[in-house]
Design a protein around this motif. Sequence first.
Motif, mmCIF file in Angstrom:
data_model
loop_
_atom_site.group_PDB
_atom_site.id
_atom_site.type_symbol
_atom_site.label_atom_id
_atom_site.label_comp_id
_atom_site.label_asym_id
_atom_site.label_seq_id
_atom_site.Cartn_x
_atom_site.Cartn_y
_atom_site.Cartn_z
ATOM 1 N N ALA B 13 -36.140 -113.314 -44.129
ATOM 2 C CA ALA B 13 -37.152 -114.173 -43.578
ATOM 3 C C ALA B 13 -37.854 -113.063 -42.359
ATOM 4 C CB ALA B 13 -36.555 -115.268 -42.777
ATOM 5 N N LEU B 14 -39.173 -112.818 -42.589
ATOM 6 C CA LEU B 14 -39.830 -112.076 -41.620
ATOM 7 C C LEU B 14 -40.270 -113.099 -40.444
ATOM 8 C CD1 LEU B 14 -42.035 -110.510 -44.379
ATOM 9 C CD2 LEU B 14 -40.465 -109.204 -43.008
ATOM 10 N N ILE B 15 -40.715 -114.288 -40.895
ATOM 11 C CA ILE B 15 -41.058 -115.440 -39.901
ATOM 12 C C ILE B 15 -40.053 -116.340 -40.163
ATOM 13 C CG2 ILE B 15 -42.446 -117.096 -39.143
ATOM 14 C CD1 ILE B 15 -44.700 -115.258 -39.316
ATOM 15 N N LYS B 16 -39.111 -116.842 -38.976
ATOM 16 C CA LYS B 16 -37.877 -117.315 -39.382
ATOM 17 C C LYS B 16 -37.927 -118.746 -39.522
ATOM 18 C CE LYS B 16 -35.627 -113.583 -38.861
ATOM 19 N NZ LYS B 16 -34.727 -112.774 -39.842
ATOM 20 N N TYR B 17 -37.154 -119.299 -40.277
ATOM 21 C CA TYR B 17 -36.910 -120.715 -40.600
ATOM 22 C C TYR B 17 -36.103 -121.130 -39.502
ATOM 23 C CZ TYR B 17 -34.031 -124.601 -42.876
ATOM 24 O OH TYR B 17 -33.229 -125.596 -42.983
ATOM 25 N N TRP B 18 -36.047 -122.228 -38.622
ATOM 26 C CA TRP B 18 -35.153 -122.542 -37.639
ATOM 27 C C TRP B 18 -35.384 -123.839 -37.312
ATOM 28 C CZ3 TRP B 18 -30.619 -120.678 -37.960
ATOM 29 C CH2 TRP B 18 -29.509 -120.965 -36.981
ATOM 30 N N GLY B 19 -34.767 -125.075 -37.627
ATOM 31 C CA GLY B 19 -35.007 -126.374 -37.417
ATOM 32 C C GLY B 19 -35.610 -126.965 -38.397
ATOM 33 N N LYS B 20 -34.879 -128.517 -38.682
ATOM 34 C CA LYS B 20 -35.198 -129.046 -39.610
ATOM 35 C C LYS B 20 -36.122 -130.422 -39.084
ATOM 36 C CE LYS B 20 -31.442 -128.207 -42.761
ATOM 37 N NZ LYS B 20 -30.355 -127.480 -41.918
ATOM 38 N N VAL B 29 -39.100 -127.383 -39.665
ATOM 39 C CA VAL B 29 -40.285 -127.690 -38.510
ATOM 40 C C VAL B 29 -41.277 -126.721 -38.573
ATOM 41 C CG1 VAL B 29 -38.634 -129.161 -37.046
ATOM 42 C CG2 VAL B 29 -38.892 -126.495 -36.814
ATOM 43 N N ASN B 30 -41.075 -125.503 -39.349
ATOM 44 C CA ASN B 30 -42.398 -124.594 -39.197
ATOM 45 C C ASN B 30 -42.433 -123.881 -40.653
ATOM 46 O OD1 ASN B 30 -40.147 -123.237 -37.219
ATOM 47 N ND2 ASN B 30 -40.867 -122.028 -39.003
ATOM 48 N N ASP B 31 -43.408 -123.352 -40.962
ATOM 49 C CA ASP B 31 -43.388 -122.439 -42.371
ATOM 50 C C ASP B 31 -42.648 -121.045 -41.786
ATOM 51 O OD1 ASP B 31 -45.654 -124.232 -42.559
ATOM 52 O OD2 ASP B 31 -46.765 -122.646 -43.634
ATOM 53 N N SER B 32 -42.492 -120.571 -42.913
ATOM 54 C CA SER B 32 -41.668 -119.421 -42.852
ATOM 55 C C SER B 32 -42.027 -118.395 -43.993
ATOM 56 C CB SER B 32 -39.958 -119.592 -43.187
ATOM 57 O OG SER B 32 -39.781 -120.061 -43.964
ATOM 58 N N ILE B 33 -42.004 -117.253 -43.677
ATOM 59 C CA ILE B 33 -42.410 -116.176 -44.635
ATOM 60 C C ILE B 33 -41.133 -114.993 -44.764
ATOM 61 C CG2 ILE B 33 -43.864 -113.926 -45.072
ATOM 62 C CD1 ILE B 33 -46.371 -115.498 -43.838
ATOM 63 N N SER B 34 -40.979 -114.790 -46.105
ATOM 64 C CA SER B 34 -39.706 -113.806 -46.518
ATOM 65 C C SER B 34 -40.174 -112.777 -47.478
ATOM 66 C CB SER B 34 -38.650 -114.641 -47.007
ATOM 67 O OG SER B 34 -38.929 -115.315 -48.015
ATOM 68 N N HIS B 162 -43.859 -123.608 -47.272
ATOM 69 C CA HIS B 162 -44.803 -124.199 -46.275
ATOM 70 C C HIS B 162 -44.030 -125.421 -45.935
ATOM 71 C CE1 HIS B 162 -48.574 -122.331 -47.671
ATOM 72 N NE2 HIS B 162 -47.620 -121.887 -48.601
ATOM 73 N N ARG B 163 -44.168 -125.751 -44.838
ATOM 74 C CA ARG B 163 -43.600 -126.747 -43.994
ATOM 75 C C ARG B 163 -43.880 -128.227 -44.564
ATOM 76 N NH1 ARG B 163 -44.884 -130.804 -40.661
ATOM 77 N NH2 ARG B 163 -43.551 -131.461 -38.896
ATOM 78 N N GLY B 164 -45.240 -128.192 -45.046
ATOM 79 C CA GLY B 164 -45.430 -129.489 -45.704
ATOM 80 C C GLY B 164 -45.581 -130.650 -44.743
ATOM 81 N N ALA B 165 -46.283 -131.671 -45.121
ATOM 82 C CA ALA B 165 -46.637 -132.696 -44.184
ATOM 83 C C ALA B 165 -45.982 -134.117 -44.579
ATOM 84 C CB ALA B 165 -48.207 -132.952 -43.760
ATOM 85 N N LYS B 217 -40.477 -126.333 -29.546
ATOM 86 C CA LYS B 217 -41.828 -127.014 -29.913
ATOM 87 C C LYS B 217 -42.926 -126.385 -29.579
ATOM 88 C CE LYS B 217 -44.103 -131.344 -28.703
ATOM 89 N NZ LYS B 217 -45.167 -130.970 -29.778
ATOM 90 N N HIS B 218 -42.920 -125.375 -28.624
ATOM 91 C CA HIS B 218 -43.992 -124.654 -28.343
ATOM 92 C C HIS B 218 -44.159 -123.414 -29.538
ATOM 93 C CE1 HIS B 218 -47.023 -122.354 -26.091
ATOM 94 N NE2 HIS B 218 -46.642 -121.368 -26.418
ATOM 95 N N ARG B 219 -42.777 -122.809 -29.980
ATOM 96 C CA ARG B 219 -42.731 -121.882 -31.107
ATOM 97 C C ARG B 219 -43.398 -122.540 -32.137
ATOM 98 N NH1 ARG B 219 -40.504 -117.939 -34.265
ATOM 99 N NH2 ARG B 219 -39.534 -118.628 -35.930
ATOM 100 N N VAL B 220 -42.957 -123.782 -32.567
ATOM 101 C CA VAL B 220 -43.350 -124.511 -33.843
ATOM 102 C C VAL B 220 -44.965 -124.766 -33.880
ATOM 103 C CG1 VAL B 220 -43.180 -126.687 -35.069
ATOM 104 C CG2 VAL B 220 -40.920 -125.289 -34.456
ATOM 105 N N ASP B 221 -45.479 -125.310 -32.721
ATOM 106 C CA ASP B 221 -46.789 -125.869 -32.672
ATOM 107 C C ASP B 221 -47.650 -124.556 -32.478
ATOM 108 O OD1 ASP B 221 -45.505 -128.350 -32.700
ATOM 109 O OD2 ASP B 221 -46.136 -128.861 -30.702
ATOM 110 N N LYS B 222 -47.285 -123.741 -31.518
ATOM 111 C CA LYS B 222 -48.208 -122.847 -31.162
ATOM 112 C C LYS B 222 -48.008 -121.137 -31.967
ATOM 113 C CE LYS B 222 -50.752 -125.522 -28.422
ATOM 114 N NZ LYS B 222 -51.591 -125.837 -28.644
ATOM 115 N N VAL B 223 -46.811 -120.699 -31.744
ATOM 116 C CA VAL B 223 -46.439 -119.464 -32.093
ATOM 117 C C VAL B 223 -46.504 -119.210 -33.669
ATOM 118 C CG1 VAL B 223 -45.098 -117.526 -31.714
ATOM 119 C CG2 VAL B 223 -45.307 -119.204 -29.832
#
Lengths: 397, 397
Positions: B13-20, B29-34, B162-165, B217-223
Amino acid sequence: MISATCVAPVNIALIKYWGKRHEDLILPVNDSISMTLSTDELCAKTTVTASESFETNRMWLNGEEVPFEGSPRLQRCLKEVHRLAVANGSQKVPPSWKIHIASVNNFPTAAGLASSAAGYACLVYSLSRLYDIPLNEELTTVARQGSGSACRSLYGGFVQWHRGALDDGSDSVAKQIAPSSHWPNMHVLILVVNDERKKTASTKGMQQAVKTSQLIKHRVDKVVPERITQLREAIANHDFQTFAEITMKDSNQFHAIALDTFPPCVYMNDVSHRIVSFIHDYNEIMGGYHAAYTFDAGPNACLYVLEENVPHLLDAIQKVFPSDSFDSDTYLRGLSVPKVDKSHKIDPAQRNKIDSLDIIAKNAFRYIIHTKVGEGPRELSADNSLLINGLPLEKEK
Amino acid sequence: MISATCVAPVNIALIKYWGKRHEDLILPVNDSISMTLSTDELCAKTTVTASESFETNRMWLNGEEVPFEGSPRLQRCLKEVHRLAVANGSQKVPPSWKIHIASVNNFPTAAGLASSAAGYACLVYSLSRLYDIPLNEELTTVARQGSGSACRSLYGGFVQWHRGALDDGSDSVAKQIAPSSHWPNMHVLILVVNDERKKTASTKGMQQAVKTSQLIKHRVDKVVPERITQLREAIANHDFQTFAEITMKDSNQFHAIALDTFPPCVYMNDVSHRIVSFIHDYNEIMGGYHAAYTFDAGPNACLYVLEENVPHLLDAIQKVFPSDSFDSDTYLRGLSVPKVDKSHKIDPAQRNKIDSLDIIAKNAFRYIIHTKVGEGPRELSADNSLLINGLPLEKEK
């Protein structure tokens, strides 16, 4: 010639100061809360002497002369003291007289403790005695301009440094939350960890954090204000459980922010993290928080623990972090520790679990300092002076 | 009896998956890229065999039989594959037939690489070949339910999960951003670090992070949303500078969140942090990002570096992290590295600075794997089967 000699304490933050909103005035991005440690174990000691005959301002730090003009912070403090002397109508020292300053710490710099906070608090307090300025909130703004957290060392017990809102910093002051007598059995063990890495200086680390951390804003805006309220309440109620949890969480979050800085700042090392892990295991065995860790911008652990729990905790520490020098005079410093009374206070099941803990690391600490909550700065009698006729007594260590 | 044998890649992962956001469906909880790594160096290999004569489902992992019924995730994947087979009208395997599975990794578990991602991707891809189901986004939702990041290993090159909704997870899918041919000179050095600490399993670590970190939450929502956009653009433009900066920052932030978890999760060790510090120093000497680090839930560094810069980087690594086994066959694994041509490409001033770097640590790594961006899973011919008549060939290592 006129002189004052004082001691001032070290303080350890429970809710961390990290990040400035103004570099020169040293205005923080968030409130912080600290506990002042007893000067019996750790203190800065300073003599300030003013004389008509001195030609220039001079300063000696731990016995070595340092260039006075080279430190803008030092000069700012002196200027502010002059201003307060005028404002208070004090005429004890004519403004034209130059001053000589000698300051020593009674603890090795290697301990990685916040020596600049105690040092600037001691300097400003000593100057306030020399110039006859009262200790009040305004004086804390002077110490703050020497080294941010120095403002918290002007009071004993539990102290809050308010961020303030004004641009001139006049409301960024330290106030006592509770005196040391409020919670006199609050003790501290400082585990001084061996470490040789080069580390980012905290001034630089803070600057970079404010500039580059994407998480610090959330900490400052949301997390800290809540924790300040909760911790004040915990202190008021002698609620060690909440006190411990907030302290540990805030230490972790400060180091998380440092890691989210770019390039990242890393202050804890493997031993630090092993201490954290051990404290969580220990508290789990004890069925509640008996100890709380906090780490500043370095690898040393500062453990908060109530007096009655010190022997058990120290016993467990020696079990998992054994040291060959445990019985030497220089390993366990400060307050004496009663031996663990194995028949007393600790459940046999808990005792068994502690006894069966594995060794985590050997000789991981240089030494351990045992101290407790303490008073603010105080003036000493003239025979404690570090200066004789304005010159250092001898080369202090 | 019908069989399929496939290999599937590891992805980093380049942008990490952390949290379900959902534990059982494994919704993040967030998108990731690998980036997917070449199967030439690292891969999982799986044979699935279905037969009317099999009495029960059975599975062998690295040659050892493991209880099939003991793994709800495994069963969920199989159930989902059956569902897709029906949906796709595939009748290649009668639904009543039991299956035997054998899976091996061509890299030691000790490497601390995400073996479960490659393993589940390989299982699901092999089943898709067996049941004749097309590789599409829906198939990635099946792999996701085996091990979250497994969905990203179903494609080569650069992949976004993709996180998905939706609550049922049907839109939490992996999609390829760019094939490996888009940036074929993107190479990777994996520094496998010695480490013996017990670590929090990533499933547990994630759960605790979501529950207790006040920063996540800030990481997931904004960063993360901003970084996803920036990294996609950097990949599209072959912009290594932005690629490197986002990758390093996101690795740091993931570990910051782990540290903000209570109790804190610590995956990097002192050696990891020394690698980070070295990479920043190295990039500064080179006058731009020549290498980017990322760390998963363990101490090993994964360094992204363009092919033409591999020899210089490796030369510098050997200078500051010298190893007694540098010249052994097993230390530097994977793709061969051309010797540094000292007269070529590197400025003499830079060369001098690299040459004068101090040793940071000796024998810090078990070995180094040199690999590059690669393709997704592929089916192998029958002579590669791990099962003969539904039973393992031999005890695989």
